[in-house]
Design a protein around this motif. Structure first.
Motif, PDB file in Angstrom:
ATOM      1  N   GLN A 361       0.829  -1.210   0.000  1.00  0.00           N
ATOM      2  CA  GLN A 361       0.000   0.000   0.000  1.00  0.00           C
ATOM      3  C   GLN A 361       0.862   1.259   0.000  1.00  0.00           C
ATOM      4  O   GLN A 361       0.558   2.238  -0.686  1.00  0.00           O
ATOM      5  CB  GLN A 361      -0.926   0.011   1.221  1.00  0.00           C
ATOM      6  N   ALA A 362       1.952   1.218   0.756  1.00  0.00           N
ATOM      7  CA  ALA A 362       2.870   2.357   0.783  1.00  0.00           C
ATOM      8  C   ALA A 362       3.424   2.619  -0.612  1.00  0.00           C
ATOM      9  O   ALA A 362       3.524   3.764  -1.063  1.00  0.00           O
ATOM     10  CB  ALA A 362       4.001   2.099   1.779  1.00  0.00           C
ATOM     11  N   SER A 363       3.804   1.550  -1.311  1.00  0.00           N
ATOM     12  CA  SER A 363       4.339   1.681  -2.659  1.00  0.00           C
ATOM     13  C   SER A 363       3.282   2.227  -3.612  1.00  0.00           C
ATOM     14  O   SER A 363       3.553   3.130  -4.418  1.00  0.00           O
ATOM     15  CB  SER A 363       4.834   0.317  -3.157  1.00  0.00           C
ATOM     16  N   ALA A 364       2.064   1.692  -3.527  1.00  0.00           N
ATOM     17  CA  ALA A 364       0.990   2.148  -4.413  1.00  0.00           C
ATOM     18  C   ALA A 364       0.657   3.613  -4.163  1.00  0.00           C
ATOM     19  O   ALA A 364       0.464   4.391  -5.106  1.00  0.00           O
ATOM     20  CB  ALA A 364      -0.246   1.278  -4.214  1.00  0.00           C
ATOM     21  N   ASP A 365       0.597   4.016  -2.881  1.00  0.00           N
ATOM     22  CA  ASP A 365       0.269   5.396  -2.553  1.00  0.00           C
ATOM     23  C   ASP A 365       1.340   6.359  -3.053  1.00  0.00           C
ATOM     24  O   ASP A 365       1.061   7.523  -3.334  1.00  0.00           O
ATOM     25  CB  ASP A 365       0.089   5.561  -1.042  1.00  0.00           C
ATOM     26  N   ALA A 366       2.587   5.868  -3.153  1.00  0.00           N
ATOM     27  CA  ALA A 366       3.681   6.708  -3.646  1.00  0.00           C
ATOM     28  C   ALA A 366       3.770   6.693  -5.169  1.00  0.00           C
ATOM     29  O   ALA A 366       4.690   7.287  -5.741  1.00  0.00           O
ATOM     30  CB  ALA A 366       5.000   6.235  -3.040  1.00  0.00           C
ATOM     31  N   GLY A 367       2.847   5.999  -5.812  1.00  0.00           N
ATOM     32  CA  GLY A 367       2.833   5.948  -7.267  1.00  0.00           C
ATOM     33  C   GLY A 367       3.832   4.973  -7.847  1.00  0.00           C
ATOM     34  O   GLY A 367       4.175   5.059  -9.035  1.00  0.00           O
ATOM     35  N   LEU A 368       4.280   4.015  -7.041  1.00  0.00           N
ATOM     36  CA  LEU A 368       5.298   3.062  -7.476  1.00  0.00           C
ATOM     37  C   LEU A 368       4.729   1.677  -7.743  1.00  0.00           C
ATOM     38  O   LEU A 368       5.484   0.739  -8.001  1.00  0.00           O
ATOM     39  CB  LEU A 368       6.407   2.980  -6.421  1.00  0.00           C
ATOM     40  N   GLY A 369       3.428   1.535  -7.678  1.00  0.00           N
ATOM     41  CA  GLY A 369       2.790   0.251  -7.976  1.00  0.00           C
ATOM     42  C   GLY A 369       2.706  -0.658  -6.773  1.00  0.00           C
ATOM     43  O   GLY A 369       3.436  -0.505  -5.789  1.00  0.00           O
ATOM     44  N   GLU A 370       1.802  -1.608  -6.839  1.00  0.00           N
ATOM     45  CA  GLU A 370       1.654  -2.581  -5.760  1.00  0.00           C
ATOM     46  C   GLU A 370       2.798  -3.592  -5.793  1.00  0.00           C
ATOM     47  O   GLU A 370       3.422  -3.813  -6.837  1.00  0.00           O
ATOM     48  CB  GLU A 370       0.314  -3.298  -5.897  1.00  0.00           C
ATOM     49  N   ILE A 371       3.047  -4.223  -4.646  1.00  0.00           N
ATOM     50  CA  ILE A 371       4.127  -5.191  -4.503  1.00  0.00           C
ATOM     51  C   ILE A 371       3.539  -6.578  -4.257  1.00  0.00           C
ATOM     52  O   ILE A 371       2.990  -6.837  -3.176  1.00  0.00           O
ATOM     53  CB  ILE A 371       5.067  -4.823  -3.327  1.00  0.00           C
ATOM     54  N   PRO A 372       3.612  -7.469  -5.223  1.00  0.00           N
ATOM     55  CA  PRO A 372       3.098  -8.829  -5.013  1.00  0.00           C
ATOM     56  C   PRO A 372       4.088  -9.672  -4.212  1.00  0.00           C
ATOM     57  O   PRO A 372       5.281  -9.338  -4.115  1.00  0.00           O
ATOM     58  CB  PRO A 372       2.948  -9.365  -6.437  1.00  0.00           C
ATOM     59  N   ALA A 373       3.600 -10.764  -3.660  1.00  0.00           N
ATOM     60  CA  ALA A 373       4.468 -11.697  -2.939  1.00  0.00           C
ATOM     61  C   ALA A 373       5.234 -12.566  -3.921  1.00  0.00           C
ATOM     62  O   ALA A 373       4.680 -13.029  -4.921  1.00  0.00           O
ATOM     63  CB  ALA A 373       3.636 -12.574  -2.009  1.00  0.00           C
ATOM     64  N   LEU A 374       6.491 -12.771  -3.644  1.00  0.00           N
ATOM     65  CA  LEU A 374       7.296 -13.689  -4.441  1.00  0.00           C
ATOM     66  C   LEU A 374       7.019 -15.114  -3.979  1.00  0.00           C
ATOM     67  O   LEU A 374       7.001 -15.381  -2.776  1.00  0.00           O
ATOM     68  CB  LEU A 374       8.792 -13.376  -4.252  1.00  0.00           C
ATOM     69  N   PRO A 375       6.785 -16.054  -4.887  1.00  0.00           N
ATOM     70  CA  PRO A 375       6.627 -17.447  -4.462  1.00  0.00           C
ATOM     71  C   PRO A 375       7.827 -17.881  -3.623  1.00  0.00           C
ATOM     72  O   PRO A 375       8.979 -17.721  -4.052  1.00  0.00           O
ATOM     73  CB  PRO A 375       6.559 -18.208  -5.786  1.00  0.00           C
ATOM     74  N   PRO A 376       7.610 -18.399  -2.410  1.00  0.00           N
ATOM     75  CA  PRO A 376       8.708 -18.699  -1.490  1.00  0.00           C
ATOM     76  C   PRO A 376       9.766 -19.639  -2.053  1.00  0.00           C
ATOM     77  O   PRO A 376      10.939 -19.552  -1.668  1.00  0.00           O
ATOM     78  CB  PRO A 376       7.990 -19.328  -0.292  1.00  0.00           C
ATOM     79  N   GLY A 377       9.367 -20.515  -2.954  1.00  0.00           N
ATOM     80  CA  GLY A 377      10.333 -21.457  -3.497  1.00  0.00           C
ATOM     81  C   GLY A 377      11.401 -20.823  -4.356  1.00  0.00           C
ATOM     82  O   GLY A 377      12.374 -21.477  -4.737  1.00  0.00           O
ATOM     83  N   GLN A 378      11.258 -19.539  -4.663  1.00  0.00           N
ATOM     84  CA  GLN A 378      12.204 -18.875  -5.552  1.00  0.00           C
ATOM     85  C   GLN A 378      13.345 -18.177  -4.821  1.00  0.00           C
ATOM     86  O   GLN A 378      14.164 -17.510  -5.438  1.00  0.00           O
ATOM     87  CB  GLN A 378      11.459 -17.873  -6.448  1.00  0.00           C
ATOM     88  N   ARG A 379      13.391 -18.295  -3.491  1.00  0.00           N
ATOM     89  CA  ARG A 379      14.479 -17.659  -2.744  1.00  0.00           C
ATOM     90  C   ARG A 379      15.228 -18.705  -1.934  1.00  0.00           C
ATOM     91  O   ARG A 379      14.662 -19.682  -1.450  1.00  0.00           O
ATOM     92  CB  ARG A 379      13.961 -16.586  -1.794  1.00  0.00           C
ATOM     93  N   GLU A 417      16.446   4.654  -5.136  1.00  0.00           N
ATOM     94  CA  GLU A 417      15.472   5.674  -4.752  1.00  0.00           C
ATOM     95  C   GLU A 417      14.083   5.078  -4.586  1.00  0.00           C
ATOM     96  O   GLU A 417      13.358   5.393  -3.630  1.00  0.00           O
ATOM     97  CB  GLU A 417      15.443   6.791  -5.798  1.00  0.00           C
ATOM     98  N   ARG A 418      13.716   4.206  -5.500  1.00  0.00           N
ATOM     99  CA  ARG A 418      12.386   3.592  -5.462  1.00  0.00           C
ATOM    100  C   ARG A 418      12.180   2.815  -4.147  1.00  0.00           C
ATOM    101  O   ARG A 418      11.158   2.978  -3.464  1.00  0.00           O
ATOM    102  CB  ARG A 418      12.243   2.664  -6.665  1.00  0.00           C
ATOM    103  N   ALA A 419      13.142   1.988  -3.806  1.00  0.00           N
ATOM    104  CA  ALA A 419      13.025   1.180  -2.587  1.00  0.00           C
ATOM    105  C   ALA A 419      13.135   2.037  -1.338  1.00  0.00           C
ATOM    106  O   ALA A 419      12.513   1.739  -0.309  1.00  0.00           O
ATOM    107  CB  ALA A 419      14.094   0.094  -2.587  1.00  0.00           C
ATOM    108  N   THR A 420      13.925   3.100  -1.390  1.00  0.00           N
ATOM    109  CA  THR A 420      14.057   3.983  -0.233  1.00  0.00           C
ATOM    110  C   THR A 420      12.745   4.687   0.068  1.00  0.00           C
ATOM    111  O   THR A 420      12.345   4.834   1.237  1.00  0.00           O
ATOM    112  CB  THR A 420      15.183   5.007  -0.469  1.00  0.00           C
ATOM    113  N   ILE A 421      12.046   5.131  -0.962  1.00  0.00           N
ATOM    114  CA  ILE A 421      10.741   5.770  -0.764  1.00  0.00           C
ATOM    115  C   ILE A 421       9.768   4.788  -0.119  1.00  0.00           C
ATOM    116  O   ILE A 421       9.088   5.112   0.868  1.00  0.00           O
ATOM    117  CB  ILE A 421      10.189   6.288  -2.107  1.00  0.00           C
ATOM    118  N   ARG A 422       9.683   3.603  -0.675  1.00  0.00           N
ATOM    119  CA  ARG A 422       8.770   2.599  -0.110  1.00  0.00           C
ATOM    120  C   ARG A 422       9.105   2.318   1.355  1.00  0.00           C
ATOM    121  O   ARG A 422       8.214   2.237   2.209  1.00  0.00           O
ATOM    122  CB  ARG A 422       8.874   1.294  -0.898  1.00  0.00           C
ATOM    123  N   THR A 423      10.398   2.129   1.619  1.00  0.00           N
ATOM    124  CA  THR A 423      10.828   1.780   2.970  1.00  0.00           C
ATOM    125  C   THR A 423      10.534   2.903   3.955  1.00  0.00           C
ATOM    126  O   THR A 423      10.053   2.654   5.074  1.00  0.00           O
ATOM    127  CB  THR A 423      12.332   1.461   2.971  1.00  0.00           C
TER     128      THR A 423
END
Length: 432
Positions: A361-379, A417-423
């Motif tokens: 929600q923080a990302s979407a509100d900042a105009g950076l799009g929603e953040i989906p969950a990564l399938p756990p098996g990929q990390r 910058e993108r990740a810093t704004i979200r964080t």
């Protein structure tokens, strides 16, 4: 599945924030501060990358630690360096803390070391347009910079006041010191004093090209298979008297694993195999030697591999199946298998998903799009897994890049910058 202590609180928090349609005035100021100082963040990243800090280069790890410690000192955090006992053979960890009484108590996790040791031929810093290459640039010095710059933006607008935030940058994430109880003891203790843990390993892009959040990570564990056969003339192989030999028995077992132990998010990879009349490995278990002749039935075989799982229940099922396969010996052979746990699994709990919801929600509100969950098996495995059983957790908040652990490791500069704004917005909302 057992929910962790703060799962319901996180869910309630996420629902109360999810209705936000735009940034508040103070959040807009936070974003402006991030953007105004993006070049400063990039300069900090360059300074850190230009210091070799391979896990076993203890002096280099401490030097990078001092660089970041100075940043936290400037932000008003109380900082300290935790030395490891000499027997652990690791440089230690950087800790920065501040205490307050409002909002969630946060633990922010990064690491100072890289896989590139002091003699690595891989270049340090090289910028090429909108990307930069270098040792640990996305894994994970980029993530460390994001933490610092997000906190700096919050500090400039007075949003750090009265918050409780702990930061731990480990010095041995790429090769954790042994025993784990010592090398991760301080991190676990910090988690017990926190409500939510956020880790800043690089984000992973999904098939649609979107940055993702990591709500689950698979464990890292190991197994060792030892096989014995009857040494004898090769012309007698397959007979009741001579048997099949150790190499055929090892092959049978490995193929049995391949066919019978498969399930989603579970992998098991044989990384070293030796077979013959004589075998042996060095003290590290990563190198070995074997001797044998083509006209002699192999007397011994050794296989070392890893096993990755998403829950202890999945681990236990895999162990049981693998042991059963090992026990079905071919004529004239015998085998045994042992398992060693290293990193615990980070299961994708409702609490973790709730934290992701706030982040998205923080990302979407900042105009950076929603953040989906990564399938756990990929990390693979990461430090956050030592604390995830204790608190709601989210990983993958770091920079975007390619080729981690390789000579081609790089980073997309704009992702800092993108990740810093979200964080920064996430931390602000969690600590209100």
């Amino acid at each position: 599945m057992i929910l962790k202590p703060f799962a319901f609180a996180a869910l309630t928090l996420s629902m109360s924030i999810a209705g936000a349609a735009q940034l508040s005035p103070i959040e807009q100021k936070i974003v402006a501060e991030v953007k105004a100082h993006s070049e400063q963040g990039l300069q900090l990243l360059e300074r850190s990358v230009n210091i070799n800090s391979g896990t076993m280069n203890h002096e280099g790890v401490r030097e990078v630690g001092k660089l970041f410690r100075d940043q936290f000192d400037q932000l008003g955090f109380k900082t300290r360096w935790i030395d490891m006992p000499a027997s652990v053979q690791r440089a230690g960890h950087l800790v920065a803390t501040r205490e307050g009484k409002q909002g969630k108590r946060l633990l922010l996790i990064g690491h100072l070391d890289t896989v590139f040791e002091k003699d690595s031929p891989v270049q340090l810093w090289k910028r090429d347009g909108d990307r930069v290459r270098g040792q640990g640039v996305n894994d994970m010095k980029g993530g460390d910079v994001i933490i610092v710059e997000a906190l700096r933006a919050l500090q400039r607008v007075g949003a750090l006041d009265n918050t409780t935030i702990s930061v731990m940058f480990s010095g041995d994430e790429e090769n954790a010191g042994d025993p784990i109880e010592v090398s991760r003891g301080d991190m676990v203790a910090a988690a017990k004093r926190s409500d939510i843990a956020l880790a800043f390993e690089a984000t992973v892009r999904n098939k649609e090209g979107k940055d993702t959040g990591t709500v689950g990570r698979r464990s890292s564990s190991a197994w060792e298979l030892e096989v014995k056969g009857k040494q004898g003339h090769s012309s007698g192989i397959f007979t009741e008297t001579a048997g099949y030999g150790a190499v055929y028995e090892a092959a049978r077992i490995l193929d049995g694993f391949r066919q019978q132990v498969i399930e989603p998010d579970l992998t098991f990879s044989p990384g070293l195999i030796l077979g013959g009349t004589e075998t042996g490995t060095d003290d590290t278990g990563t190198k070995g030697q074997a001797a044998g002749k083509t006209n002699v039935i192999a007397r011994t075989a050794v296989v070392k591999g890893d096993l990755r799982y998403l829950s202890y229940e999945q681990r236990d099922r895999a162990h049981a199946k693998m042991k059963a396969i090992v026990a079905q010996s071919l004529t004239g052979t015998s085998a045994s298998i042992v398992f060693h746990d290293h990193y615990p699994p980070m299961s994708p709990t409702p609490g973790n998903l709730a934290v992701l919801k706030v982040y998205s929600q923080a990302s979407a509100d900042a105009g950076l799009g929603e953040i989906p969950a990564l399938p756990p098996g990929q990390r693979g495995a990461g430090d956050i897994q030592f604390v995830a059983p204790l608190v709601d957790s989210l990983d993958g908040l770091g920079a975007a890049g390619n080729g981690a652990h390789s000579p081609d490791e790089d980073l997309e500069i704009a992702s800092i910058e993108r990740a810093t704004i979200r964080t920064a917005i996430l931390i602000y909302r969690l600590t209100r």
